[in-house]
Design a protein around this motif. Structure first.
Motif, mmCIF file in Angstrom:
data_model
loop_
_atom_site.group_PDB
_atom_site.id
_atom_site.type_symbol
_atom_site.label_atom_id
_atom_site.label_comp_id
_atom_site.label_asym_id
_atom_site.label_seq_id
_atom_site.Cartn_x
_atom_site.Cartn_y
_atom_site.Cartn_z
ATOM 1 N N LEU A 79 11.059 -2.678 -10.336
ATOM 2 C CA LEU A 79 9.875 -1.819 -10.252
ATOM 3 C C LEU A 79 9.610 -1.403 -8.811
ATOM 4 O O LEU A 79 9.340 -0.234 -8.523
ATOM 5 C CB LEU A 79 8.669 -2.552 -10.844
ATOM 6 C CG LEU A 79 7.320 -1.840 -10.906
ATOM 7 C CD1 LEU A 79 6.487 -2.424 -12.041
ATOM 8 C CD2 LEU A 79 6.537 -1.963 -9.605
ATOM 9 N N MET A 80 9.695 -2.366 -7.877
ATOM 10 C CA MET A 80 9.421 -2.072 -6.476
ATOM 11 C C MET A 80 10.464 -1.148 -5.873
ATOM 12 O O MET A 80 10.241 -0.530 -4.836
ATOM 13 C CB MET A 80 9.358 -3.377 -5.674
ATOM 14 C CG MET A 80 8.241 -4.323 -6.105
ATOM 15 S SD MET A 80 6.590 -3.611 -5.928
ATOM 16 C CE MET A 80 6.435 -3.571 -4.142
ATOM 17 N N ASN A 81 11.618 -1.040 -6.535
ATOM 18 C CA ASN A 81 12.693 -0.203 -6.009
ATOM 19 C C ASN A 81 12.833 1.140 -6.712
ATOM 20 O O ASN A 81 13.721 1.924 -6.364
ATOM 21 C CB ASN A 81 14.025 -0.960 -6.072
ATOM 22 C CG ASN A 81 14.175 -1.931 -4.917
ATOM 23 O OD1 ASN A 81 14.574 -1.549 -3.829
ATOM 24 N ND2 ASN A 81 13.812 -3.183 -5.149
ATOM 25 N N VAL A 82 11.986 1.422 -7.702
ATOM 26 C CA VAL A 82 12.011 2.741 -8.332
ATOM 27 C C VAL A 82 10.704 3.491 -8.112
ATOM 28 O O VAL A 82 10.609 4.677 -8.453
ATOM 29 C CB VAL A 82 12.323 2.656 -9.854
ATOM 30 C CG1 VAL A 82 13.693 2.054 -10.075
ATOM 31 C CG2 VAL A 82 11.252 1.896 -10.602
ATOM 32 N N PHE A 83 9.708 2.831 -7.547
ATOM 33 C CA PHE A 83 8.431 3.480 -7.217
ATOM 34 C C PHE A 83 8.224 3.434 -5.707
ATOM 35 O O PHE A 83 8.516 2.436 -5.063
ATOM 36 C CB PHE A 83 7.259 2.773 -7.900
ATOM 37 C CG PHE A 83 7.159 3.048 -9.376
ATOM 38 C CD1 PHE A 83 6.463 4.145 -9.845
ATOM 39 C CD2 PHE A 83 7.775 2.209 -10.287
ATOM 40 C CE1 PHE A 83 6.367 4.402 -11.203
ATOM 41 C CE2 PHE A 83 7.696 2.455 -11.651
ATOM 42 C CZ PHE A 83 6.990 3.555 -12.109
ATOM 43 N N GLU A 84 7.709 4.541 -5.162
ATOM 44 C CA GLU A 84 7.342 4.548 -3.758
ATOM 45 C C GLU A 84 6.019 3.801 -3.567
ATOM 46 O O GLU A 84 5.287 3.548 -4.520
ATOM 47 C CB GLU A 84 7.230 5.984 -3.245
ATOM 48 C CG GLU A 84 8.574 6.677 -3.082
ATOM 49 C CD GLU A 84 9.450 6.055 -2.004
ATOM 50 O OE1 GLU A 84 8.935 5.209 -1.236
ATOM 51 O OE2 GLU A 84 10.636 6.402 -1.932
ATOM 52 N N ARG A 85 5.740 3.489 -2.311
ATOM 53 C CA ARG A 85 4.617 2.609 -2.007
ATOM 54 C C ARG A 85 3.287 3.112 -2.566
ATOM 55 O O ARG A 85 2.495 2.331 -3.089
ATOM 56 C CB ARG A 85 4.498 2.424 -0.484
ATOM 57 C CG ARG A 85 3.390 1.456 -0.092
ATOM 58 C CD ARG A 85 3.312 1.326 1.424
ATOM 59 N NE ARG A 85 2.200 0.453 1.781
ATOM 60 C CZ ARG A 85 2.263 -0.866 1.817
ATOM 61 N NH1 ARG A 85 3.388 -1.474 1.497
ATOM 62 N NH2 ARG A 85 1.212 -1.592 2.141
ATOM 63 N N GLU A 86 3.033 4.414 -2.519
ATOM 64 C CA GLU A 86 1.731 4.915 -2.952
ATOM 65 C C GLU A 86 1.540 4.800 -4.468
ATOM 66 O O GLU A 86 0.418 4.790 -4.966
ATOM 67 C CB GLU A 86 1.525 6.368 -2.506
ATOM 68 C CG GLU A 86 2.438 7.378 -3.195
ATOM 69 C CD GLU A 86 3.769 7.546 -2.485
ATOM 70 O OE1 GLU A 86 4.489 8.511 -2.801
ATOM 71 O OE2 GLU A 86 4.089 6.706 -1.621
ATOM 72 N N GLU A 87 2.650 4.707 -5.219
ATOM 73 C CA GLU A 87 2.557 4.566 -6.673
ATOM 74 C C GLU A 87 2.666 3.115 -7.127
ATOM 75 O O GLU A 87 2.446 2.820 -8.302
ATOM 76 C CB GLU A 87 3.647 5.387 -7.359
ATOM 77 C CG GLU A 87 3.394 6.874 -7.373
ATOM 78 C CD GLU A 87 4.396 7.614 -8.231
ATOM 79 O OE1 GLU A 87 3.984 8.563 -8.929
ATOM 80 O OE2 GLU A 87 5.595 7.242 -8.214
ATOM 81 N N GLN A 88 3.024 2.219 -6.212
ATOM 82 C CA GLN A 88 3.256 0.836 -6.613
ATOM 83 C C GLN A 88 2.018 0.139 -7.190
ATOM 84 O O GLN A 88 2.129 -0.554 -8.205
ATOM 85 C CB GLN A 88 3.815 0.035 -5.435
ATOM 86 C CG GLN A 88 5.266 0.377 -5.119
ATOM 87 C CD GLN A 88 5.755 -0.264 -3.838
ATOM 88 O OE1 GLN A 88 5.029 -1.020 -3.199
ATOM 89 N NE2 GLN A 88 6.986 0.052 -3.445
ATOM 90 N N PRO A 89 0.809 0.297 -6.595
ATOM 91 C CA PRO A 89 -0.350 -0.362 -7.207
ATOM 92 C C PRO A 89 -0.586 0.061 -8.651
ATOM 93 O O PRO A 89 -0.902 -0.769 -9.502
ATOM 94 C CB PRO A 89 -1.509 0.058 -6.293
ATOM 95 C CG PRO A 89 -0.860 0.322 -4.970
ATOM 96 C CD PRO A 89 0.467 0.925 -5.306
#
Length: 537
Positions: free
Chosen positions: A141-151
């Protein structure tokens, strides 16, 4: 499939093909999560049936039931460090596929267990498989979403826990209404088959370009230390004597081995548990919050099954339906918790969430044999709301305080402390329940044959089982058994509430304020992660 090499300018570092289907990938990862969590939530409804004599159940004692739960969680927790590194090294997609397969195999074996001992062993196999699944799904999950979408993505991922909690007890109760107890494990098999196909077709592989070395001595020390500690706690509750030599030896031995584990990890150049992560206040406080939440909640979930079924007389299906507010509140609030965090900050949100859980746990101390159903459901709803506002911000804090290429290790630490907290909660609070119940019922067992009194005092199910065998003479035991259990539940619930209050204090003191929530270790949004995602496989 072809390798994705063109990055979308709007999402630097994520291959375009992966970015386009990131939400589908999240759905597949949640399916794997559902499989693992549903199993434990189903088991909580089935433990009373499993404790019944054959052929209805396995005749498992309360201590054996605790081990059936903890065999899974301890193996799961003990191996998370290593399998997180294996996923980082050999590919997280492969780790999920291996884990799902092992989990399915363990489920089939558990369904056909012939004794409580076999069930404990096969639950350990399931824990071995689950250990591969959990850290790898969150790392992907952390590697398919950029930081702003992670939360937002993590909030939806955490919602999977709420969905599983909603589906598990009701599904387990429905199965137990029509089939034998082993059906609660066989239900995992179709989920496993669908998950394997979806992961193979849709999930991209990712790995750490510079993975760490394995640490077999550290893994062995952590498992042995936790096993000794939990054994001593459970045995002490079973005997209602924590000063017994065997109990003290196990507890002291477990603590000593865990101390050696910490020393070894500090000195090891490639530790299983990288203690340097804990220098980050956000990381440490968030991990502590997760562990303390599951310590309190797993222990309460364990005894609530006996309260609803043994004391209140609900069927397994009815008991599963009663628990729905706990799950439904998480299902609704988990995806929205990030909005509260954006407005008030993780510290305030997690602190209030912990206090809500403490209030809900304290509510159990007000329950008796005739408490209205709506009161029970209201308390469970409050607990679920509190949990939803802890798990999402705590998980975000942990994962964003971890370098992206080390997402498997960060996820492993998060899940390890969650499982260890849950295992210790079942052991400590279950033992407190057992010891308090025994002290309350021992003086009322005069009608029970002397050679059966010790066994009759271990749990309410044991007492009611003996009462049933005694016929009319045993009916006089039912009321005292219910009273002794309710008193033990009150004591245990207040102990769990105290743990939750302590967790609120930890979060309030150590979780950074809103203006310091961005961890220095986290990668910026525009970071190139091409080395972390090795294309679609």
């Amino acid at each position: 499939m072809s390798s994705a090499s063109v990055a979308d300018p709007a999402t630097p570092g994520v291959p375009e093909a992966v970015h386009r289907r990131r939400w589908v990938i999240l759905g597949v990862l949640m399916l794997s999560l559902l499989m693992v969590v549903i199993d434990n939530s189903i088991l909580n409804v089935a433990i009373r049936t499993i404790s019944a004599p054959a052929p209805t159940g396995l005749g498992a004692t309360q201590s054996e039931l605790e081990w059936a739960i903890n065999a899974y969680t301890l193996v799961f927790a003990g191996l998370l460090f290593t399998v997180g590194l294996l996923g980082d090294r050999f590919g997280r997609k492969r780790a999920v596929l291996v884990g799902v397969t092992l989990f399915g195999l363990g489920s089939v074996l558990a369904a056909f267990s012939g004794s409580a001992g076999q069930l404990i062993a096969y639950r350990a196999v399931m824990g071995f498989g689950g250990a591969f699944v959990m850290p790898a799904t969150l790392a992907i999950l952390m590697n398919v979403f950029e930081r702003e979408e992670q939360p937002r993505a993590i909030g939806i991922w955490a919602t999977g826990v709420g969905v599983a909690l909603a589906i598990g007890p009701a599904t387990g109760g429905l199965l137990l209404e029509h089939f034998w107890w082993g059906s609660v494990f066989l239900v995992n098999v179709p989920v496993v088959l669908v998950a394997l196909a979806a992961i193979t077709l849709l999930v991209p592989d990712s790995r750490d370009p510079s993975p760490g070395r394995l640490d077999p001595p550290g893994v062995l020390l952590s498992i042995v230390g936790l096993m000794l500690l939990v054994y001593g706690i459970i045995r002490g509750g079973e005997l209602a004597d924590f000063t017994a030599p065997a109990v003290m030896a196990a507890i002291v031995g477990g603590i000593a081995v865990l101390a050696v584990f910490v020393v070894h990890e500090k000195r090891c150049s490639h530790p299983a548990l990288d203690l340097s992560y804990f220098a980050n206040p956000a990381f440490s406080a968030a991990v502590a919050a997760v562990a303390l939440v599951f310590f309190a909640m797993m222990g309460v979930t364990f005894f609530s099954a006996f309260y609803l079924q043994s004391v209140r007389g609900y069927s397994a299906l009815q008991a599963g339906l009663v628990i729905i507010p706990l799950a439904a509140s998480q299902l609704f609030f988990s995806p929205r918790a990030r909005l509260a965090v954006e407005r008030f900050g993780a510290r305030a949100v997690c602190t209030v969430g912990m206090l809500m859980i403490a209030a809900g746990l304290a509510g159990f101390a007000l329950f008796d044999t005739g408490t209205p159903l709506w009161t029970i459901e209201l308390v469970l709803f409050v607990q679920g709301v509190g949990m939803a506002h802890i798990m999402q911000p705590a998980t975000v804090s942990v994962m964003q305080a971890t370098p992206r290429e080390k997402a498997g290790s960060g996820s492993a630490i998060n899940n390890t402390f969650r499982q260890v907290g849950g295992a210790l909660g079942v052991a400590v609070l279950g033992s407190l329940l057992s010891a308090t119940y025994r002290s309350g019922i021992e003086g009322r067992l005069g009608a029970v044959p002397p050679d059966a009194r010790h066994a009759a005092g271990e749990s309410i199910e044991a007492t009611l089982g003996i009462a049933d065998k005694l016929g009319p003479a045993g009916r006089a035991l039912v009321g005292p058994a219910n009273d002794a259990f309710v008193h033990a539940m009150h004591v245990t619930a207040l102990g769990a509430a105290a743990v939750a209050v302590f967790g609120a204090a930890v979060v309030a003191v150590f979780l950074p304020a809103p203006d310091r929530t961005r961890p220095e270790a986290a990668a910026p949004v525009g970071e190139n992660r091409q080395g972390a995602i090795n294309g679609e496989r």
